[in-house]
Design a protein around this motif. Structure first.
Motif, mmCIF file in Angstrom:
data_model
loop_
_atom_site.group_PDB
_atom_site.id
_atom_site.type_symbol
_atom_site.label_atom_id
_atom_site.label_comp_id
_atom_site.label_asym_id
_atom_site.label_seq_id
_atom_site.Cartn_x
_atom_site.Cartn_y
_atom_site.Cartn_z
ATOM 1 N N ILE A 536 0.456 -1.494 -0.161
ATOM 2 C CA ILE A 536 -0.251 -0.130 0.083
ATOM 3 C C ILE A 536 1.090 1.111 -0.399
ATOM 4 C CG2 ILE A 536 -1.917 1.436 1.480
ATOM 5 C CD1 ILE A 536 -2.762 -1.310 2.151
ATOM 6 N N LYS A 537 1.992 1.451 0.761
ATOM 7 C CA LYS A 537 2.773 2.561 1.332
ATOM 8 C C LYS A 537 3.678 3.013 -0.670
ATOM 9 C CE LYS A 537 4.263 3.386 5.685
ATOM 10 N NZ LYS A 537 5.050 2.372 6.808
ATOM 11 N N ASP A 538 3.705 1.678 -1.012
ATOM 12 C CA ASP A 538 4.350 1.541 -2.229
ATOM 13 C C ASP A 538 3.626 2.332 -3.753
ATOM 14 O OD1 ASP A 538 6.771 1.073 -4.337
ATOM 15 O OD2 ASP A 538 5.853 -0.675 -4.856
ATOM 16 N N VAL A 539 2.032 1.632 -3.317
ATOM 17 C CA VAL A 539 1.018 1.726 -4.515
ATOM 18 C C VAL A 539 0.934 3.731 -4.324
ATOM 19 C CG1 VAL A 539 -1.364 2.375 -4.977
ATOM 20 C CG2 VAL A 539 0.156 0.541 -4.605
ATOM 21 N N THR A 540 1.127 4.227 -2.580
ATOM 22 C CA THR A 540 1.045 5.631 -2.681
ATOM 23 C C THR A 540 2.228 6.292 -3.111
ATOM 24 O OG1 THR A 540 -0.080 4.581 -0.296
ATOM 25 C CG2 THR A 540 0.559 7.521 -0.880
ATOM 26 N N HIS A 541 2.968 5.819 -3.170
ATOM 27 C CA HIS A 541 4.305 6.560 -3.760
ATOM 28 C C HIS A 541 3.894 6.912 -5.066
ATOM 29 C CE1 HIS A 541 8.650 8.017 -4.108
ATOM 30 N NE2 HIS A 541 8.772 7.016 -5.144
ATOM 31 N N LYS A 542 3.610 5.733 -5.507
ATOM 32 C CA LYS A 542 3.480 5.788 -6.995
ATOM 33 C C LYS A 542 2.618 6.443 -7.758
ATOM 34 C CE LYS A 542 4.995 1.122 -7.745
ATOM 35 N NZ LYS A 542 5.429 -0.139 -9.116
ATOM 36 N N LEU A 543 1.233 7.257 -6.782
ATOM 37 C CA LEU A 543 0.694 7.563 -7.248
ATOM 38 C C LEU A 543 0.477 8.843 -7.076
ATOM 39 C CD1 LEU A 543 -2.529 7.493 -8.250
ATOM 40 C CD2 LEU A 543 -3.237 7.601 -5.679
ATOM 41 N N ASN A 544 1.555 9.166 -6.039
ATOM 42 C CA ASN A 544 1.725 10.609 -5.323
ATOM 43 C C ASN A 544 2.982 10.843 -6.682
ATOM 44 O OD1 ASN A 544 0.045 10.603 -3.826
ATOM 45 N ND2 ASN A 544 1.496 10.297 -2.014
ATOM 46 N N LEU A 545 3.988 9.988 -7.213
ATOM 47 C CA LEU A 545 4.772 10.539 -8.256
ATOM 48 C C LEU A 545 4.030 11.008 -9.250
ATOM 49 C CD1 LEU A 545 7.687 10.903 -8.719
ATOM 50 C CD2 LEU A 545 7.931 8.582 -9.263
ATOM 51 N N ASN A 546 3.315 10.426 -9.735
ATOM 52 C CA ASN A 546 2.683 10.287 -11.262
ATOM 53 C C ASN A 546 1.782 11.171 -11.576
ATOM 54 O OD1 ASN A 546 3.482 7.660 -13.058
ATOM 55 N ND2 ASN A 546 3.022 6.732 -11.712
ATOM 56 N N ILE A 547 0.973 11.967 -10.138
ATOM 57 C CA ILE A 547 0.503 13.150 -10.098
ATOM 58 C C ILE A 547 0.893 14.110 -10.558
ATOM 59 C CG2 ILE A 547 -1.109 14.238 -8.318
ATOM 60 C CD1 ILE A 547 -2.468 11.332 -7.904
ATOM 61 N N VAL A 548 2.478 14.243 -9.094
ATOM 62 C CA VAL A 548 3.144 15.045 -9.284
ATOM 63 C C VAL A 548 4.230 15.535 -10.907
ATOM 64 C CG1 VAL A 548 5.507 15.842 -9.149
ATOM 65 C CG2 VAL A 548 3.946 15.334 -7.533
ATOM 66 N N MET A 549 4.609 14.297 -11.647
ATOM 67 C CA MET A 549 5.096 14.340 -13.023
ATOM 68 C C MET A 549 4.219 15.022 -14.001
ATOM 69 S SD MET A 549 8.337 13.896 -12.047
ATOM 70 C CE MET A 549 8.966 13.320 -13.802
ATOM 71 N N ALA A 550 2.729 14.214 -13.684
ATOM 72 C CA ALA A 550 1.876 14.949 -15.303
ATOM 73 C C ALA A 550 1.470 16.402 -14.656
ATOM 74 C CB ALA A 550 1.116 14.349 -14.557
ATOM 75 N N LYS A 551 1.943 17.136 -13.387
ATOM 76 C CA LYS A 551 1.524 18.321 -13.224
ATOM 77 C C LYS A 551 2.876 18.951 -13.908
ATOM 78 C CE LYS A 551 0.389 21.665 -9.717
ATOM 79 N NZ LYS A 551 2.094 22.163 -9.034
ATOM 80 N N GLU A 552 3.730 18.526 -13.434
ATOM 81 C CA GLU A 552 5.261 19.142 -13.808
ATOM 82 C C GLU A 552 4.816 19.172 -15.332
ATOM 83 O OE1 GLU A 552 8.643 17.888 -11.894
ATOM 84 O OE2 GLU A 552 8.023 18.567 -9.780
ATOM 85 N N ALA A 553 4.748 18.252 -15.823
ATOM 86 C CA ALA A 553 4.994 17.928 -17.587
ATOM 87 C C ALA A 553 3.602 18.858 -18.181
ATOM 88 C CB ALA A 553 4.335 16.829 -17.942
ATOM 89 N N ILE A 554 2.257 19.599 -17.357
ATOM 90 C CA ILE A 554 1.216 19.997 -18.216
ATOM 91 C C ILE A 554 2.114 21.557 -18.431
ATOM 92 C CG2 ILE A 554 -0.667 21.375 -17.720
ATOM 93 C CD1 ILE A 554 -1.989 17.958 -17.031
ATOM 94 N N GLU A 555 2.841 21.747 -17.041
ATOM 95 C CA GLU A 555 2.682 23.579 -16.054
ATOM 96 C C GLU A 555 4.785 24.334 -17.137
ATOM 97 O OE1 GLU A 555 3.255 23.629 -11.786
ATOM 98 O OE2 GLU A 555 0.769 23.904 -12.430
ATOM 99 N N TYR A 556 5.328 23.093 -16.547
ATOM 100 C CA TYR A 556 6.437 23.547 -17.453
ATOM 101 C C TYR A 556 7.099 22.813 -19.006
ATOM 102 C CZ TYR A 556 6.987 24.194 -12.233
ATOM 103 O OH TYR A 556 6.843 24.458 -10.728
ATOM 104 N N ASP A 557 6.819 21.325 -19.029
ATOM 105 C CA ASP A 557 7.482 21.365 -20.305
ATOM 106 C C ASP A 557 5.941 21.363 -21.760
ATOM 107 O OD1 ASP A 557 9.168 20.989 -19.057
ATOM 108 O OD2 ASP A 557 8.737 18.001 -18.585
#
Length: 754
Positions: A536-557
Motif C-alpha cells: 500500500i505504501k508503494d502504491v501510494t508513492h507511485k500514485l503521488n509521484l505520477n500525479i506530480v510528474m503529470a502536473k510538471e509536464a503540463i505546467e513546465y514542459d
C-alpha cells in the motif's frame, strides 16, 4: 630485568565491541546517538537495496585528525568522559569509547567522510583484518585529507531525496559513513524493526532540535521522517511531573476523557462536581505541588536521592462499550490508533535517548513497573464504591527523563538497562505512586457520573428490589419446610418493573453482541491491511509521484503526451487501491451486517475477484469450485472467514521459494448448512503446531515471526474464525495438517441457525 609490555590480540578488541554491541539494532542506535553527541540537527540512514549499501550521515561538528587519532582510534578512549557537554549544551550520551565498534557489527568495510571547520578527511577501514594472530597495534586504518564534498561522496546514490536532504541541511560540517559488505540480510523485517526502534529512540519533544530520517531507494523525505509528534498521541488522561533534587514535586493531571457537550451545566450540578472543577473538564490541568515524601507516602522522611527528573504519562483506552459511553460521557474514540506495538509501555530516556529495554513491547521489561500484577491484586471496576481501581498495563505509555547527572542510576555495562540500585527502586515506586494520583482522580469522576446515571436510570434499583424479594420468598419456603407450616405469602413482584428490567438487559446484550460482531470484522480488516501495508505504501508513492510528474509536464514542459502517460500510470495505481478497498472496507457496509438469506456462491465469487486483483502481482492464484446454495447468515462473517484464511496463505507464500502459489476454495452444499473446504500449497503449519493443529484456534497463537525471531502475527485471525463457526453451531477439521509435509488444510461446517 627487562620490562615486557602487554599487548592485545586484535580479535580481543573485536570481542570487546561485540560484547557491548551484539545486535544490529543496537549498533544502529549507537551510531545515531553519536550523531546527536556531535550537535547534529539531522541524522539520516539510507539503505540501498540495489547495491546492498548503508549510509549514515549527520550535519554535526565533524571530526578533526586529532580527535580521530586520540579518541576515535583509541579503544576505550572518549572525549566525552570529562567534557560531557557539547557546544550547544547537550549532555552527551556516550563515554565508554566502544561505540565505533558498532560499525564492525554492521559491515566489514567502512568509508567515512568527515568535515569539520578545520579539515576535510577520509577515513577507511576493513574490519575483517581484526582476526586471530595479529596485535591490535598492527592493524591500521587509512586517514587522508580529502577535497571531496558531500555531494561528490554521495554521487552514486540512487534516491535523489538523500542528496536533497544533505544539500538543504549540511551547510559546512558533518560526517557520512558508507558501509559495504553488510553482515546481515537487510530484508523487509530487518528494515521495519530498525525503523520501529528509531521511532522510540528519541522522545517526540526532541523533533525541534534533532530529527532522524530513514530512506530506502524510493522513499520521499516526508516518508523517511521516523519521529512522531507528541501531539499525535490521543489520550484520555495525561500526567506530567517534575521532581527536583530539593524534594519539591509538581504534578499536572489533564482530563481529556469526558464530553458533556450541551449538558455541561446540567451534569456538573447533577453529578455533584464542585464549581472550581469546571475548568478541569475544559483543558486546565489539576496542579498538585507536593514533597517527594508525600508522593511516596512513607511515615519516614524519604528524600529524593535520585536527583532532578521528570516525565509524561498517558492513559488511553482503545474501546468502550455503548453502556459505558452513555454512563460516563466518554469522548468518541472511534478510529483511535493502537500504538502499543511501537509506543506501548513506559520508557526511560537518558539525556534524550532510550534506555532499553524499559517499556519495550517486545521484551519482558514492557511492564517493568509491574502494573499488571498490581491490577490483579485490585481488580475493582472504575465505579466501585469500596474498591480501588487500577489501570491496565497496556493502557499506559509515556516517557521518564533522567540524565547522566543522575549518578545513582548508572547504566549497566552492556547498556541493557540501569543498575538496580536503591535509587532505581525509589524511581519505580515514585512513578507507581504518581500513577495512583491519576487513578484516584479518574475513579472520583467516574463514581460521581455513575451515581448520577443511576439516578436517571433506576433499573439497578429495580434489580436489587427483585433480588431482595426473591431472597425473602426463598427464606419463607425454607422456614416453612423446617417447621412443617404453610409458608407466608411471598412478596409481590411488580410485573411492569420486571418487564422494564428485562427490556433493559436485552437491549444491553444486543448492543454488546453488535459491538462484538463489528469488532471482529474491523479486526479482520486490520489483519488484511497489515498483510499488505508495504504494498500500500508503494502504491501510494507511485500514485503521488505520477500525479506530480503529470502536473510538471503540463505546467513546465507543455508536454501533453507525457502528462497523459503519467496520468495513465496514476490510474493504474488508483485501481490497485480500489482492489484493496474491495477486500477490506467493503466488508463493513451496513447491508452486510444484517442477517439474511445469501447466495454463498455470488458472495464468495465477488470476494475472490477482489482478492485476485490484489494477488495477481504476487503470482498467487485462487482456484474455486462452488455449489449454488443459499444460506442464512451475516454476509460479512463469511467474508471474515475467507479474508483471514487468505491473509494467512499470503503470509505463508512469502516464505515459499517456488512460484507455484495456489489457494483452493470449495463451497459444498449440505442438508443443514454448508461446508467450506479451504487449502493452499504454502509452507504449512510450523512443527510446533503439527501434533495439535487446533491450538491455532486459540487467541494470540501465531507462528508468524521475522528472521530475527520477533513475533509479527496477531494470533487473532483463526480465533475469529473459530468464534464465527461456533455461533453457526458448526465444526472445524484441521486433522489433515498433522500428516502433510506442506500446505495448509481446513474444513469448516456451518449449520443453519433456524
Amino acid at each position: 630485568m627487562s620490562k615486557v609490555p602487554f599487548n592485545v590480540d586484535a580479535y580481543t578488541a573485536k570481542l570487546i565491541g561485540r560484547e557491548n554491541v551484539s545486535k544490529l539494532d543496537g549498533a544502529i542506535l549507537e551510531l545515531v546517538k553519536n550523531t546527536y553527541d556531535a550537535d547534529a540537527s539531522i541524522c539520516f540512514l539510507y539503505y540501498e537495496n540495489e547495491t546492498d549499501t548503508l549510509y549514515i550521515g549527520d550535519n554535526g561538528t565533524g571530526m578533526t585528525e586529532e580527535i580521530i587519532l586520540k579518541h576515535w582510534m583509541t579503544i576505550g578512549s572518549s572525549s566525552k568522559k570529562i567534557q560531557y557537554k557539547t557546544r550547544k549544551g547537550r549532555i552527551q550520551t556516550g563515554a565508554k569509547g566502544i561505540g565505533r565498534f558498532a560499525l564492525d557489527r554492521i559491515a566489514d568495510k567502512c568509508e567515512l567522510l568527515t568535515v569539520s571547520e578545520e579539515e576535510h578527511l577520509i577515513w577507511d577501514v576493513d574490519w575483517s583484518r581484526f582476526e586471530f594472530g595479529q596485535r591490535i597495534t598492527d592493524i591500521t586504518a587509512d586517514l587522508d585529507p580529502s577535497t571531496k564534498g558531500f555531494d561528490e561522496f554521495l554521487s552514486d546514490v540512487i534516491n535523489p531525496n538523500v542528496n536533497k536532504i544533505v544539500d538543504d541541511n549540511f551547510q559546512r560540517t558533518g560526517s557520512i559513513f558508507k558501509l559495504t559488505s553488510l553482515r546481515d540480510k537487510w530484508d523487509k523485517s530487518v528494515v521495519d524493526s530498525i525503523k520501529s526502534n528509531l521511532r522510540t529512540l528519541i522522545p517526540p519533544e526532541f523533533k525541534e532540535v534533532f530529527n532522524v530520517y530513514f530512506f530506502e531507494t524510493t522513499t520521499t523525505i516526508e516518508e523517511a521522517a521516523v519521529l512522531q509528534d507528541s501531539d499525535d498521541f490521543a489520550y484520555d488522561y495525561k500526567v506530567h511531573f517534575v521532581a527536583e533534587s530539593s524534594g519539591k514535586v509538581t504534578v499536572n493531571i489533564y482530563r481529556d476523557e469526558f464530553d458533556f457537550s450541551d449538558k455541561f451545566d446540567e451534569i456538573m450540578t447533577g453529578a455533584g462536581f464542585e464549581n472550581f472543577e469546571r475548568d478541569y473538564f475544559q483543558g486546565k490541568p489539576i496542579e498538585k505541588v507536593l514533597s517527594f515524601n508525600e508522593i511516596i507516602g512513607s511515615k519516614e522522611n524519604i528524600e529524593n536521592t535520585i536527583g532532578d527528573f521528570e516525565g509524561t504519562l498517558y492513559y488511553a483506552k482503545l474501546n468502550a462499550t455503548k453502556a459505558d459511553r452513555e454512563k460516563y460521557y466518554y469522548k468518541d474514540i472511534t478510529g483511535r490508533p493502537d500504538i502499543r506495538s511501537i509506543f506501548g509501555g513506559i520508557r526511560i530516556y537518558r539525556d534524550g535517548f532510550r534506555v532499553r529495554p524499559y517499556g519495550d513491547p517486545k521484551s519482558s521489561s514492557s511492564d517493568w513497573l509491574m502494573l499488571a500484577a498490581r491490577k490483579n491484586k485490585s481488580p475493582a471496576a472504575i465505579s466501585h464504591d469500596t474498591g480501588s481501581w487500577r489501570v491496565n498495563a497496556d493502557q499506559m505509555h509515556g516517557s521518564i527523563y533522567i540524565s547522566r547527572t543522575n549518578i545513582h542510576l548508572p547504566d549497566q555495562a552492556n547498556r541493557q538497562g540501569i543498575v538496580e540500585t536503591k535509587e532505581f527502586g525509589l524511581l519505580r515506586l515514585f512513578i507507581e505512586k504518581t500513577i495512583r494520583l491519576f487513578e484516584r482522580d479518574r475513579q472520583y469522576v467516574c463514581r460521581l457520573l455513575n451515581r448520577y446515571y443511576d439516578e436517571l436510570h433506576p433499573t439497578e434499583d429495580i434489580e436489587k428490589e427483585i433480588k431482595k424479594k426473591l431472597q425473602e420468598s426463598q427464606k419463607n419456603e425454607e422456614t416453612a419446610k423446617k417447621s412443617n407450616q404453610p409458608p407466608k405469602q411471598s412478596p409481590v413482584i411488580d410485573v411492569k418493573k420486571v418487564s422494564e428490567l428485562v427490556d433493559k438487559k436485552d437491549s444491553t446484550i444486543r448492543d454488546l453482541e453488535n459491538e462484538i460482531q463489528m469488532l471482529r470484522v474491523l479486526a479482520t480488516t486490520g489483519i488484511v491491511t497489515n498483510t499488505y501495508v508495504h504494498e500500500i505504501k508503494d502504491v501510494t508513492h507511485k500514485l503521488n509521484l505520477n500525479i506530480v510528474m503529470a502536473k510538471e509536464a503540463i505546467e513546465y514542459d507543455k508536454d501533453m503526451q507525457s502528462a497523459l502517460d503519467y496520468i495513465t500510470k496514476a490510474s493504474v495505481a488508483r485501481e490497485a487501491f480500489t482492489s484493496w478497498f474491495k477486500v477490506t472496507i467493503e466488508s463493513v457496509r451496513r447491508d452486510k451486517r444484517r442477517m439474511r438469506k445469501t447466495s454463498v456462491s455470488d458472495l464468495v465469487s465477488k470476494l475472490i475477484e477482489s482478492w485476485k486483483e490484489s494477488l495477481s502481482p504476487k503470482n498467487i492464484e485462487i482456484i474455486d469450485t462452488m455449489d449454488d446454495v443459499e444460506f442464512k447468515c451475516f454476509p460479512y462473517e463469511l467474508e471474515s472467514i475467507l479474508n483471514n484464511l487468505i491473509a494467512n496463505s499470503v503470509a505463508s507464500f512469502e516464505k515459499k521459494v517456488s512460484d507455484d502459489k495456489k489457494i483452493f476454495i470449495s463451497i459444498i452444499s449440505q442438508e443443514d448448512g454448508i461446508l467450506i473446504r479451504y487449502s493452499d500449497n504454502g509452507i504449512g503449519l510450523s512443527e510446533s503446531y503439527k501434533k495439535n493443529p487446533r491450538r491455532i484456534l486459540e487467541p494470540l497463537e501465531t507462528d508468524k515471526v521475522t528472521n530475527a525471531g520477533d513475533v509479527i502475527g496477531t494470533g487473532m485471525g483463526m480465533w475469529i474464525i473459530n468464534r464465527i463457526v461456533s455461533e453457526y453451531y458448526g465444526a472445524i477439521d484441521l486433522s489433515k495438517n498433522m500428516s502433510s509435509s506442506e500446505g495448509f488444510y481446513i474444513d469448516l461446517v456451518l449449520k443453519n441457525k433456524d
